[in-house]
Write a protein that holds these residues in place. Sequence first.
Motif, PDB file in Angstrom:
ATOM      1  N   ARG A 223       0.837  -1.196   0.000  1.00 27.60           N
ATOM      2  CA  ARG A 223       0.000   0.000   0.000  1.00 27.60           C
ATOM      3  C   ARG A 223       0.878   1.256   0.000  1.00 27.60           C
ATOM      4  N   MET A 224       2.000   1.199   0.712  1.00 24.91           N
ATOM      5  CA  MET A 224       2.882   2.362   0.787  1.00 24.91           C
ATOM      6  C   MET A 224       3.482   2.673  -0.577  1.00 24.91           C
ATOM      7  N   ARG A 225       3.898   1.638  -1.286  1.00 27.21           N
ATOM      8  CA  ARG A 225       4.458   1.840  -2.630  1.00 27.21           C
ATOM      9  C   ARG A 225       3.439   2.474  -3.555  1.00 27.21           C
ATOM     10  N   ALA A 226       2.215   1.990  -3.492  1.00 25.40           N
ATOM     11  CA  ALA A 226       1.157   2.539  -4.343  1.00 25.40           C
ATOM     12  C   ALA A 226       0.834   3.975  -3.962  1.00 25.40           C
ATOM     13  N   GLU A 227       0.782   4.253  -2.648  1.00 24.45           N
ATOM     14  CA  GLU A 227       0.474   5.607  -2.189  1.00 24.45           C
ATOM     15  C   GLU A 227       1.542   6.607  -2.641  1.00 24.45           C
ATOM     16  N   ALA A 228       2.788   6.141  -2.746  1.00 20.25           N
ATOM     17  CA  ALA A 228       3.877   7.015  -3.169  1.00 20.25           C
ATOM     18  C   ALA A 228       3.955   7.144  -4.688  1.00 20.25           C
ATOM     19  N   GLY A 229       3.119   6.395  -5.392  1.00 22.02           N
ATOM     20  CA  GLY A 229       3.103   6.478  -6.847  1.00 22.02           C
ATOM     21  C   GLY A 229       4.272   5.781  -7.521  1.00 22.02           C
ATOM     22  N   ILE A 230       4.883   4.814  -6.836  1.00 25.69           N
ATOM     23  CA  ILE A 230       6.006   4.071  -7.421  1.00 25.69           C
ATOM     24  C   ILE A 230       5.457   2.876  -8.199  1.00 25.69           C
ATOM     25  N   THR A 231       5.745   2.826  -9.473  1.00 24.44           N
ATOM     26  CA  THR A 231       5.282   1.728 -10.309  1.00 24.44           C
ATOM     27  C   THR A 231       6.281   0.570 -10.267  1.00 24.44           C
TER      28      THR A 231
END
Length: 471
Positions: A223-231
């Motif tokens: 979820r953290m990766r997605a929230e930061a916009g990292i693909t």
Amino acid sequence: MIGADASTAAPDEAPCLCDVVGSTEMKTDRVNSDLARSVTSDLASDLASDLAETREPGHFDIVVVGTGPIGLAAGLAFVREGLSVAVIGPTQAPPAPGRTTALLDGSVRFLTAIGAWDEDALGQSPLTELGIIDDTGSLFRIPPVIFRAGELDLPAFGYNVENKDLVAFLMDKASRAPGLTIIARLATGFHAADDEASATVELDDGSSVRARLVVAADGRHSRMRAEAGITCRERAYPQFAITAILSHDRPHRDRSTEFHTRQGPFTLVPLPGNRSSLVWVCAEREAEALKALDAAAFGRAVERQAQSMLGAMRPEGERGMFPLTTLTADRLFSQRLALIGETAHVLPPIGAQGLNLGLRDIAALQDAVVEASGKGEDIGATATLGRYARRRKADIALRTGAIDLMNRSLMTDLLPVDGLRGAALLALASVTPIRRLAMREGLRPSLLPSRLAELASRSSLWAAQKSNHRY
């Protein structure tokens, strides 16, 4: 299989603590190690007490999201540096039937250095030999290849531990570590502004915590990766893995054996007693059929595939099944956020690289944070996290590429590919310098010794001299 790769730090950067994870040339002394851990723990406790008195409620130096083995190990590593740390996630691990982790020598040394290893508390089994058997039916089939830890002057390549035992042990250590707070909630949001000195992690109960650095260790579906916009880039293989723990009639003699088949590796890894863990990679249809077998029939199937090497096989508990995929994050950091473990990279369960690679992430990030703190710099700044990312780039890319190449080479029956694979195995079997190089690189990337590695080396020398005087 021990795969080869190389990774080097940039010339203008300080040596990395990640080399502790890879060190294969040090021998530790238990008394000396216990003393070092005791002193470090006392210092960390004092620092943590001072920090607790001055920091704002809900504000930490570092927040780690994820309570798997990587998240818990990260929390323990950072708190030993005198930082205030919170680890967010469930305190009960989800079931992982038949799953074990082969912690390689360098990973054990790293866990020991952060006070997170205890041979007596963990039901582990040493891996003193690694065998590869070509069962592909190839025209270029060669005799079995055996790697022996003694060739590197090591007592073992590493130790195999059941996942549930490892997570429970790390959770117990984390819950009792001064300066480390366990927050048994789910992280649902992340926010970091360019002009702010901290980031915010939102929790599922509506509350939030802040930190100068957030470390995302919440897994492949982060979820953290997605929230930061990292693909991220993901690749699915036409294979599934069946995992199980089995008892057997014959002793494994601390040898892990990997059969190379046309559908993928079939690997038996030692556990204490006459028991082994199994990772059987095969096509989806066959995996579903194996999962559906009753215990007795499944045991017979495993025995046949293992060529009765360990005699009759008897499954213990449930079996696991999951698809094989790889995942690589396009970036290892964002504003005040660093990715580690399976949040950053997912590998198939081949070659015992997944968790070991994640522990090297922790060590490299720990080194970058310590370096920044020592210079009075912001531990969550872009420059700090950029150093971490550069130090991890080559290791991650090479390990991922090597495992992908090996796995794909098994699934093709093209003669040129079979010939190259056979030649590589033959070289490993018959050319001692190549075999030893492969073993070293399989256990560690080629990196310069770190400050902690040098300290451990001096301690080992002292222990060796002491041992020589004793005997």
